[in-house]
Design a protein around this motif. Structure first.
Motif, PDB file in Angstrom:
ATOM      1  N   SER A  81       0.830  -1.214   0.000  1.00 24.25           N
ATOM      2  CA  SER A  81       0.000   0.000   0.000  1.00 24.25           C
ATOM      3  C   SER A  81       0.858   1.255   0.000  1.00 24.25           C
ATOM      4  O   SER A  81       0.597   2.214  -0.735  1.00 24.25           O
ATOM      5  CB  SER A  81      -0.921   0.004   1.225  1.00 24.25           C
ATOM      6  N   HIS A  82       1.901   1.270   0.824  1.00 22.81           N
ATOM      7  CA  HIS A  82       2.773   2.440   0.883  1.00 22.81           C
ATOM      8  C   HIS A  82       3.605   2.579  -0.384  1.00 22.81           C
ATOM      9  O   HIS A  82       3.836   3.700  -0.863  1.00 22.81           O
ATOM     10  CB  HIS A  82       3.673   2.359   2.113  1.00 22.81           C
ATOM     11  N   THR A  83       4.030   1.465  -0.942  1.00 20.87           N
ATOM     12  CA  THR A  83       4.804   1.526  -2.187  1.00 20.87           C
ATOM     13  C   THR A  83       3.947   2.068  -3.314  1.00 20.87           C
ATOM     14  O   THR A  83       4.389   2.923  -4.102  1.00 20.87           O
ATOM     15  CB  THR A  83       5.324   0.131  -2.555  1.00 20.87           C
ATOM     16  N   TYR A  84       2.713   1.610  -3.399  1.00 22.76           N
ATOM     17  CA  TYR A  84       1.789   2.098  -4.428  1.00 22.76           C
ATOM     18  C   TYR A  84       1.584   3.600  -4.269  1.00 22.76           C
ATOM     19  O   TYR A  84       1.687   4.364  -5.244  1.00 22.76           O
ATOM     20  CB  TYR A  84       0.458   1.359  -4.316  1.00 22.76           C
ATOM     21  N   ARG A  85       1.298   4.022  -3.048  1.00 20.82           N
ATOM     22  CA  ARG A  85       1.054   5.440  -2.799  1.00 20.82           C
ATOM     23  C   ARG A  85       2.261   6.291  -3.188  1.00 20.82           C
ATOM     24  O   ARG A  85       2.109   7.355  -3.828  1.00 20.82           O
ATOM     25  CB  ARG A  85       0.726   5.647  -1.325  1.00 20.82           C
TER      26      ARG A  85
END
Length: 310
Positions: free
Chosen positions: A137-141
Motif C-alpha cells: 500500500s505504501h509503495t503504491y502510494r
C-alpha cells in the motif's frame, strides 16, 4: 538494482531462487533474497500474483492459494518472495529488524520488474497479507505521489492492519516510540507488546506457538521495526485514497489486530471511481488463508482474479 537468477521458471513446483543485489550502496551490495514461484508447466500466464507475506511469515504461506490457482485457473501464476527483515532474511542479525523501511519498497518494485520482464503480457496483481499489505500500500502510494503510473494492475490485501487497536494504551505506544530513539535495536516479543495476552492467529493456533512449527518464526522484533509498522498503519487511510486499480480487501471478524469497523472505514477511503471489493468473514481470524474457513477465502480470491480477466 537487483539482478535475478531465474532459471527453470516453467516448472510448476515452488523451488527457491536468489535475488542478487548490485546496488551502488556498499551496504546493499551482494545481498541475496529467496523467493518461490508457482507456474503451470507450458503455460504463459495472463495473470501473475506478486505476493508478500506478513509479520513472521514466509513465502510458503501462499502455497494454499497458489495450489488452488494452478488447478482451477492454470493461466494464473504466483511469485512470492521472502521479505527483508523477516525469518528468512539471509542476514540473520537483521531478522526481526529493518535497516531502512524504504528498502521494502525497493525490493517490491524491483521484484515486480523482474516478473514483468519474464511475463510481459500478464496482468500484475500485488497481493499482501497483513504486513505485506502495509508494504504494498505504501509503495503504491509513493509511486502515485511521484506522478508515476500505477505499478500494478490490481491490489489484493488480506487482513489489513489499518488502525491501532482502541484498547492499546496511548502511553504504551509513546513509551515504545521513546525507547526506540534510545535503543532502536532493543527487541521485544509481540506477546510482551500485547501485555502478555495470547495473540490468536487462527481458530486453533496462537502466535507464540509458531516457533514450534515454523523455522522462520522470529521471536522478538526491534523497537524501530515496531515503530515503523505503527507509523505505516496510521497512514493506511491516505494510502487507500491513492488506489486507482481494482482492489480486493479481505478481513475476519475475529482478527486480533484490527476491528472490522476500522477495515470498513479504510475501504471507504478508496475513491468511488476505483472498483473495490470487500469480503468479510465473521468467524475469521488473522491468517485467513490457513483458518478454518480457508476454502471460502481462497475461492473468493480466485473468483476476484477471474473477474479481472473480463
Amino acid at each position: 538494482m537487483l539482478v535475478a537468477l531465474l532459471a527453470g521458471l516453467t516448472m510448476s513446483c515452488a523451488p527457491s531462487y536468489t535475488l542478487v543485489t548490485t546496488a551502488p550502496d556498499e551496504d546493499l551490495k551482494n545481498e541475496t533474497f529467496q523467493y518461490r514461484k508457482w507456474v503451470r508447466e507450458g503455460v504463459d500466464p495472463d495473470t501473475v500474483v506478486v505476493a508478500l507475506h506478513g509479520f513472521s511469515g514466509a513465502s510458503i504461506d501462499y502455497e494454499n492459494l497458489a495450489t488452488h490457482l494452478l488447478k482451477e485457473q492454470p493461466s494464473s501464476a504466483v511469485y512470492a518472495y521472502e521479505v527483508r527483515g523477516q525469518g528468512r532474511d539471509p542476514k540473520k542479525e537483521r531478522r526481526g529488524d529493518i535497516d531502512d523501511p524504504e528498502n521494502w519498497s525497493v525490493d517490491l518494485l524491483t521484484f515486480t520488474s523482474l516478473v514483468e520482464k519474464k511475463h510481459p503480457n500478464a496482468k500484475i496483481v500485488w497481493f499482501g497479507e497483513s504486513m505485506g499489505g502495509l508494504i504494498l500500500s505504501h509503495t503504491y502510494r509513493e509511486q502515485i505521489e511521484q506522478g508515476l503510473k500505477p505499478p500494478c494492475d490490481a491490489i489484493g490485501i488480506s487482513s489489513p492492519v489499518v488502525a491501532i487497536r482502541d484498547d492499546f494504551p496511548a502511553w504504551k505506544k509513546e513509551l515504545v516510540r521513546g525507547l526506540s530513539k534510545v535503543a532502536p535495536k532493543k527487541r521485544i516479543s509481540l506477546e510482551t507488546l500485547a501485555g502478555g495476552q495470547e495473540v490468536q492467529m487462527t481458530e486453533d493456533s496462537f502466535h507464540s506457538e509458531q516457533s514450534e512449527t515454523n523455522s522462520w518464526h522470529v521471536e522478538r522484533h526491534t523497537l524501530r521495526l515496531l515503530v515503523t509498522l505503527g507509523d505505516m498503519i496510521e497512514e493506511m487511510p491516505e494510502c487507500a485514497e491513492s488506489f486507482a486499480v481494482p482492489t480486493l480487501v479481505l478481513h475476519g471478524g475475529k482478527d486480533f489486530f484490527t476491528e472490522a469497523d476500522d477495515v470498513k472505514t479504510f475501504v471507504g477511503h478508496i475513491p468511488e471511481t476505483t472498483y473495490s471489493t470487500r469480503k468479510f468473514y465473521p468467524e475469521g481470524h488473522h491468517l485467513l488463508m490457513y483458518d478454518t474457513g480457508k476454502e471460502k477465502v481462497i475461492s473468493d480470491i480466485a473468483g476476484w482474479l477471474g473477474e479481472l480477466r473480463k
